[in-house]
Design a protein around this motif. Sequence first.
Motif, PDB file in Angstrom:
ATOM      1  N   UNK A  85       5.246   2.774   6.427  1.00  0.00           N
ATOM      2  CA  UNK A  85       5.423   3.531   5.185  1.00  0.00           C
ATOM      3  C   UNK A  85       5.168   2.618   4.000  1.00  0.00           C
ATOM      4  N   UNK A  86       4.590   3.187   2.952  1.00  0.00           N
ATOM      5  CA  UNK A  86       4.342   2.432   1.723  1.00  0.00           C
ATOM      6  C   UNK A  86       5.677   2.149   1.034  1.00  0.00           C
ATOM      7  N   UNK A  87       5.803   0.975   0.490  1.00  0.00           N
ATOM      8  CA  UNK A  87       7.021   0.615  -0.244  1.00  0.00           C
ATOM      9  C   UNK A  87       7.131   1.480  -1.498  1.00  0.00           C
ATOM     10  N   UNK A  88       8.344   1.639  -1.970  1.00  0.00           N
ATOM     11  CA  UNK A  88       8.593   2.460  -3.149  1.00  0.00           C
ATOM     12  C   UNK A  88       7.747   1.995  -4.333  1.00  0.00           C
ATOM     13  N   UNK A  89       6.989   2.933  -4.917  1.00  0.00           N
ATOM     14  CA  UNK A  89       6.175   2.644  -6.085  1.00  0.00           C
ATOM     15  C   UNK A  89       4.828   2.017  -5.804  1.00  0.00           C
ATOM     16  N   UNK A  90       4.508   1.738  -4.528  1.00  0.00           N
ATOM     17  CA  UNK A  90       3.210   1.139  -4.200  1.00  0.00           C
ATOM     18  C   UNK A  90       2.225   2.212  -3.743  1.00  0.00           C
ATOM     19  N   UNK A  91       0.943   1.921  -3.885  1.00  0.00           N
ATOM     20  CA  UNK A  91      -0.104   2.859  -3.493  1.00  0.00           C
ATOM     21  C   UNK A  91      -0.180   2.973  -1.979  1.00  0.00           C
ATOM     22  N   UNK A  92      -0.433   4.188  -1.527  1.00  0.00           N
ATOM     23  CA  UNK A  92      -0.583   4.440  -0.100  1.00  0.00           C
ATOM     24  C   UNK A  92      -1.466   5.651   0.129  1.00  0.00           C
ATOM     25  N   UNK A  93      -1.408   6.177   1.359  1.00  0.00           N
ATOM     26  CA  UNK A  93      -2.208   7.328   1.761  1.00  0.00           C
ATOM     27  C   UNK A  93      -1.329   8.278   2.559  1.00  0.00           C
ATOM     28  N   UNK A  94      -1.496   9.587   2.355  1.00  0.00           N
ATOM     29  CA  UNK A  94      -0.702  10.607   3.055  1.00  0.00           C
ATOM     30  C   UNK A  94      -1.236  10.854   4.463  1.00  0.00           C
ATOM     31  N   UNK A  95      -0.337  10.749   5.455  1.00  0.00           N
ATOM     32  CA  UNK A  95      -0.653  11.075   6.849  1.00  0.00           C
ATOM     33  C   UNK A  95       0.534  11.796   7.468  1.00  0.00           C
ATOM     34  N   UNK A  96       0.308  12.465   8.596  1.00  0.00           N
ATOM     35  CA  UNK A  96       1.388  13.117   9.332  1.00  0.00           C
ATOM     36  C   UNK A  96       2.203  12.029  10.033  1.00  0.00           C
ATOM     37  N   UNK A  97       3.514  12.171   9.980  1.00  0.00           N
ATOM     38  CA  UNK A  97       4.426  11.172  10.537  1.00  0.00           C
ATOM     39  C   UNK A  97       4.436  11.176  12.066  1.00  0.00           C
ATOM     40  N   UNK A  98       4.826  10.041  12.639  1.00  0.00           N
ATOM     41  CA  UNK A  98       4.985   9.852  14.082  1.00  0.00           C
ATOM     42  C   UNK A  98       6.003  10.859  14.630  1.00  0.00           C
ATOM     43  N   UNK A  99       5.697  11.458  15.754  1.00  0.00           N
ATOM     44  CA  UNK A  99       6.547  12.409  16.470  1.00  0.00           C
ATOM     45  C   UNK A  99       6.742  13.723  15.725  1.00  0.00           C
ATOM     46  N   UNK A 100       5.801  14.054  14.832  1.00  0.00           N
ATOM     47  CA  UNK A 100       5.848  15.318  14.100  1.00  0.00           C
ATOM     48  C   UNK A 100       4.639  16.162  14.485  1.00  0.00           C
ATOM     49  N   UNK A 101       4.752  17.462  14.264  1.00  0.00           N
ATOM     50  CA  UNK A 101       3.675  18.380  14.631  1.00  0.00           C
ATOM     51  C   UNK A 101       2.419  18.127  13.812  1.00  0.00           C
ATOM     52  N   UNK A 102       1.286  18.361  14.452  1.00  0.00           N
ATOM     53  CA  UNK A 102      -0.019  18.197  13.818  1.00  0.00           C
ATOM     54  C   UNK A 102      -0.934  19.306  14.322  1.00  0.00           C
ATOM     55  N   UNK A 113      -6.225  14.842  13.632  1.00  0.00           N
ATOM     56  CA  UNK A 113      -4.974  15.527  13.343  1.00  0.00           C
ATOM     57  C   UNK A 113      -4.264  14.982  12.128  1.00  0.00           C
ATOM     58  N   UNK A 114      -4.863  13.998  11.464  1.00  0.00           N
ATOM     59  CA  UNK A 114      -4.258  13.431  10.270  1.00  0.00           C
ATOM     60  C   UNK A 114      -3.037  12.578  10.537  1.00  0.00           C
ATOM     61  N   UNK A 115      -2.896  12.046  11.751  1.00  0.00           N
ATOM     62  CA  UNK A 115      -1.721  11.251  12.117  1.00  0.00           C
ATOM     63  C   UNK A 115      -1.792   9.845  11.540  1.00  0.00           C
ATOM     64  N   UNK A 116      -0.629   9.267  11.299  1.00  0.00           N
ATOM     65  CA  UNK A 116      -0.546   7.899  10.786  1.00  0.00           C
ATOM     66  C   UNK A 116      -1.119   6.927  11.799  1.00  0.00           C
ATOM     67  N   UNK A 117      -1.282   5.680  11.398  1.00  0.00           N
ATOM     68  CA  UNK A 117      -1.876   4.662  12.260  1.00  0.00           C
ATOM     69  C   UNK A 117      -1.148   4.498  13.586  1.00  0.00           C
TER      70      UNK A 117
END
Length: 173
Positions: A85-102, A113-117
Amino acid sequence: MPLPSLLLVTVAAVATLLPRFTAAARLAAACDDTADADLGQLGQPCLGGGLLGHGTCPMLRVQDEFGEIFELNMRCYDNADNARKAASGTNGTCYVAHQKRCVQSVPGNEACGGCRGNTVCRRFSYDKFAGGGFITAHRESYCINPSDQKDRELHFLGQLVHLVFEHTSTNSR
């Protein structure tokens, strides 16, 4: 006044179908890395932080291949390591979280499926014990770590899940 009734039905039908089409387009864009930040889709830039690491990622409702509508659990992930996960206030990219529906925007392609790394969007069929001795059948996709046996057995869904079958593909990342 049959005309206003017909108009309301038509407007209602368009209102329910439009999000399905746009969500499918967003998922397809996430698969081929052509995400458009103005559409609020997977792969868009975000700022880290917030409750559970969602950051500034939008809520996105999608429809799976069986017609069920659900909300993707997107979080903001670090640009240098999209498994963190991106640290608070830092730039990142939106992906579906681990163990969540896709949803696989390209059926059979786990990378779409847009899943995180370090995860893939894998389809599963499984049964779940319900109240009163009933068993319900489910067909859903989840972002899992393909080398983690507990992920592959859907342990994160709880003890009521059994008879898990994976629908794997050769198009994993």
